[in-house]
Design a protein around this motif. Structure first.
Motif: not given
Ligand code: G3H
Length: 320
Positions: A219-224, A258-261, A291-294, A63-65
């Protein structure tokens, strides 16, 4: 997370510009291979359920909000420690497995709240270095890492300075990554490339290599937060850089899309990329995270469908 006793952590090997100059990416070939992986029929039935259970253990539950609260983080941590409903755990025969996600991933301010719940049973990953843009001063970024490690983060997800890649200043990228790795000490460091900002796949490949040369553990792709986050073509380029780095240095570096998965299907696709490009060893949490929130919510729904034949509404699954 259990790391094999004989696992040798990556370390800075020096910036090799000669190696870097030989890196070229055939975009059309990467896109074709990505399309063939994405369109492939995935594993079915019991095999699919087993892969999805495995996927749970690979998630950095995130969770990164800006509106994160201690309560939300505590719920996230409870979910990370008990990711599936008890009836599903029993129906799948997983009572003995002690199923948990790979880690939780939060902002610095939330580390102590996560720690209260997790009590060392799961690693806490903290995003750092001015996440997501990475444009605070170097001094601030290094201090931020030190503070997060002192608060109990065992993993630090740093963001690189994108301008170093966009201007081809590989020495600056190398130097900052070395400084981050040093500030982390025993904590493992994941280098977020923010691939959606890097314009070309060649930049992605070179940035991956420089971060690995400087001692990145992952190594990680993205911040989301970028316009485009994890994709299969970008993943292919990054995991092939990991493969090349391993072949030339012997060090095994982890990968984190990470991000959108957010779907079970996407998780299976990323797992297929890892298995086919790097082998089964890279399907373990010390070398692969998502890396995923949902994502966990969809995996739980798919496993419920596997057990009962029915899908339940998303709101029936506990969410942080
Ligand atoms: O590092 C993880 C991402 O910030 C999470 O992204 P997400 O909310 O699209 O799953």
């Amino acid at each position: 997370m259990s790391i094999p006793a004989d696992f040798k952590r990556n370390e800075a090997i020096g910036l090799d510009l000669g190696w870097l100059n030989h890196i070229h990416v055939n975009k059309a070939a990467a896109d074709r291979r990505a399309a063939s992986l994405a369109n492939r029929r995935t594993v079915k039935k019991e095999y699919q359920a087993a892969w999805l259970v495995k996927a749970i253990e690979l998630i950095d539950l995130t969770t990164l909000s800006g509106d994160d609260t201690p309560g939300r983080v505590e719920r996230l941590c409870m979910k990370a420690m008990r990711p599936l409903r008890t009836d599903l755990v029993e129906a799948l025969g997983l009572q003995e497995r002690n199923l948990m996600t790979g880690a939780v991933c939060v902002y610095h301010e939330m580390i102590r709240h996560a720690d209260k719940v997790l009590k060392g049973r799961l690693p806490i990953a903290a995003v750092s270095t001015g996440f997501p843009a990475g444009l605070t001063s170097m001094e601030t970024k290094v201090r931020e890492i030190e503070l997060s490690v002192a608060d109990g983060a065992q993993e630090i997800d740093i963001v690189i300075t994108r301008q170093h890649v966009l201007t081809g200043n590989w020495q600056a990228l190398y130097d900052e990554m070395v400084a981050y790795r040093q500030a982390c000490g025993e904590a493992h460091v994941k280098a977020i490339l923010a691939t959606g900002d890097l314009v070309t796949l060649e930049n992605v490949a070179k940035a991956s290599m420089v971060c690995m040369m400087a001692g990145a553990d992952f190594i990680k792709t993205s911040t989301g937060k970028e316009g485009v986050n994890a994709t299969i073509p970008v993943s292919l380029v990054m995991v092939r850089a990991i493969r090349e780095f391993h072949e030339r240095t012997g060090f095994k570096v982890g990968y984190k899309p990470a991000g959108g998965v957010s779907t079970a299907k996407a998780a299976l696709q990323y797992m297929t990329v890892m298995k086919e490009e790097l082998g089964n060893e890279w399907l373990e949490p010390h070398l692969f995270r998502i890396g995923a929130s949902s994502l966990l919510t969809d995996i739980e729904r798919q496993l419920e469908h596997h057990v009962t034949g029915n899908y339940s509404a998303v709101h029936r699954h506990a969410q942080p």
